[in-house]
Design a protein around this motif. Structure first.
Motif, short mmCIF file in Angstrom:
data_model
loop_
_atom_site.label_atom_id
_atom_site.label_comp_id
_atom_site.label_asym_id
_atom_site.label_seq_id
_atom_site.Cartn_x
_atom_site.Cartn_y
_atom_site.Cartn_z
N ASP A 80 0.84 -1.37 -0.23
CA ASP A 80 -0.15 -0.23 -0.19
C ASP A 80 0.46 1.43 0.03
N GLY A 81 -0.04 2.32 -0.95
CA GLY A 81 0.70 3.32 -0.77
C GLY A 81 1.99 3.28 -1.98
N VAL A 82 2.74 2.42 -2.72
CA VAL A 82 3.55 3.07 -3.93
C VAL A 82 2.22 2.39 -5.03
N ARG A 83 1.34 2.11 -5.21
CA ARG A 83 0.73 2.25 -6.02
C ARG A 83 0.48 3.54 -6.96
N GLY A 84 0.13 3.72 -7.84
CA GLY A 84 -0.43 5.18 -8.23
C GLY A 84 1.08 6.26 -8.02
N LYS A 85 2.16 5.80 -7.49
CA LYS A 85 3.27 6.82 -8.33
C LYS A 85 4.01 6.86 -9.22
N VAL A 86 3.78 5.77 -10.13
CA VAL A 86 4.36 6.17 -11.16
C VAL A 86 4.10 7.15 -11.64
N ASP A 87 5.20 7.34 -12.58
CA ASP A 87 4.71 8.75 -13.54
C ASP A 87 4.74 8.91 -15.00
N ARG A 88 4.66 9.80 -15.63
CA ARG A 88 4.09 8.40 -17.27
C ARG A 88 4.60 8.01 -17.76
N ASP A 89 6.82 8.76 -17.36
CA ASP A 89 7.33 8.10 -18.25
C ASP A 89 7.77 7.51 -17.75
N ASP A 90 8.36 6.21 -16.63
CA ASP A 90 8.51 5.62 -15.89
C ASP A 90 7.17 4.84 -16.45
N PHE A 91 5.65 4.84 -16.26
CA PHE A 91 5.04 4.00 -16.61
C PHE A 91 5.40 3.19 -18.57
N TYR A 92 5.86 4.88 -19.75
CA TYR A 92 5.81 4.11 -20.59
C TYR A 92 6.79 2.86 -20.65
N LEU A 93 7.99 3.66 -19.85
CA LEU A 93 9.23 2.55 -19.77
C LEU A 93 9.04 1.22 -19.57
N GLN A 94 8.51 1.32 -18.46
CA GLN A 94 8.42 0.14 -18.05
C GLN A 94 7.42 -1.03 -18.88
N VAL A 95 6.10 -0.72 -19.61
CA VAL A 95 5.44 -1.25 -20.06
C VAL A 95 6.59 -1.66 -21.61
N ALA A 96 6.99 -0.77 -22.65
CA ALA A 96 7.38 -0.70 -23.44
C ALA A 96 9.13 -1.39 -23.41
N ASN A 97 9.74 -1.49 -21.40
CA ASN A 97 10.64 -2.62 -22.02
C ASN A 97 10.52 -4.33 -21.90
N HIS A 98 9.23 -4.59 -21.70
CA HIS A 98 8.21 -5.74 -21.03
C HIS A 98 8.58 -6.46 -22.37
N LEU A 99 8.29 -5.05 -23.49
CA LEU A 99 8.10 -5.85 -24.40
C LEU A 99 8.99 -5.17 -25.77
N ASN A 100 10.04 -5.09 -25.10
CA ASN A 100 11.18 -4.81 -26.13
C ASN A 100 10.83 -3.99 -27.41
N ALA A 101 10.10 -2.78 -26.82
CA ALA A 101 9.92 -2.06 -27.56
C ALA A 101 10.39 -0.22 -27.77
N GLU A 102 9.76 0.27 -28.72
CA GLU A 102 10.85 1.86 -28.55
C GLU A 102 9.19 2.54 -27.67
N PRO A 103 9.81 3.17 -26.20
CA PRO A 103 9.04 4.13 -25.74
C PRO A 103 7.93 4.86 -26.66
N GLU A 104 8.63 5.64 -27.19
CA GLU A 104 6.88 5.93 -28.62
C GLU A 104 5.64 5.15 -29.26
N ASN A 105 6.09 3.63 -29.47
CA ASN A 105 4.83 2.84 -29.73
C ASN A 105 3.97 2.36 -28.50
N VAL A 106 4.53 2.96 -27.36
CA VAL A 106 3.65 2.48 -26.20
C VAL A 106 2.70 2.74 -26.15
#
Length: 152
Positions: A80-106
């Motif tokens: 508890d308390g950690v959720r929702g603290k992710v900013d836009r850049d971190d979120f996009y980077l996390q999804v991109a890293n999971h997919l081995n994709a470029e962040p602009e494709n997220v």
């Protein structure tokens, strides 16, 4: 008098009844032909688990077909308390890293998975999800409604 052939269509109740993993993944694939549907869905569900409350993630899970719920169950849980603290850049980077994709494709990936996900949940649930998403992600969620063009 003619006999019309009635096509079989999958029913939808908002509870995952009448749908299955294959139809969900087919919907994701139709939106994202350049990505593996399962990986894209997993990346987005993991990202959502960082942003949405445990209660809403449980409700979301319950509206998915039983054979798709494992993707939500596989999402790591955070104290508890950690959720929702992710900013836009971190979120996009996390999804991109999971997919081995470029962040602009997220954004494209988010739109594709969101479009398939919105078909699985009730409008009431979709509104709850949107209300818990950060402002920078609410537009992508809203745009994923059927009939809205996906980002290029």
């Amino acid at each position: 008098m003619s006999i019309q052939k009635q096509e079989t269509t999958q029913s939808w109740s908002g509870l995952g009844v009448g749908t299955d993993r294959k139809s969900f993944m087919d919907a994701v694939s139709a939106q994202l032909p350049d990505f593996e549907a399962e990986q894209a869905a997993e990346a987005v569900f993991r990202g959502l688990s960082e942003l949405l409350s445990d209660g809403l993630m449980r409700q979301l899970r319950e509206q998915l077909p039983e054979d798709l719920r494992g993707l939500v169950d596989a999402c790591p849980r955070h104290p508890d308390g950690v959720r929702g603290k992710v900013d836009r850049d971190d979120f996009y980077l996390q999804v991109a890293n999971h997919l081995n994709a470029e962040p602009e494709n997220v954004r494209l990936v988010l739109h594709g998975v969101f479009a398939a996900l919105r078909e699985q949940v009730t409008e009431q649930e979709a509104d709850k999800i949107e209300s818990q998403l950060p402002r920078w992600l609410q537009g992508t969620w809203s745009a994923a409604r059927i009939g809205i063009d996906r980002p290029s």
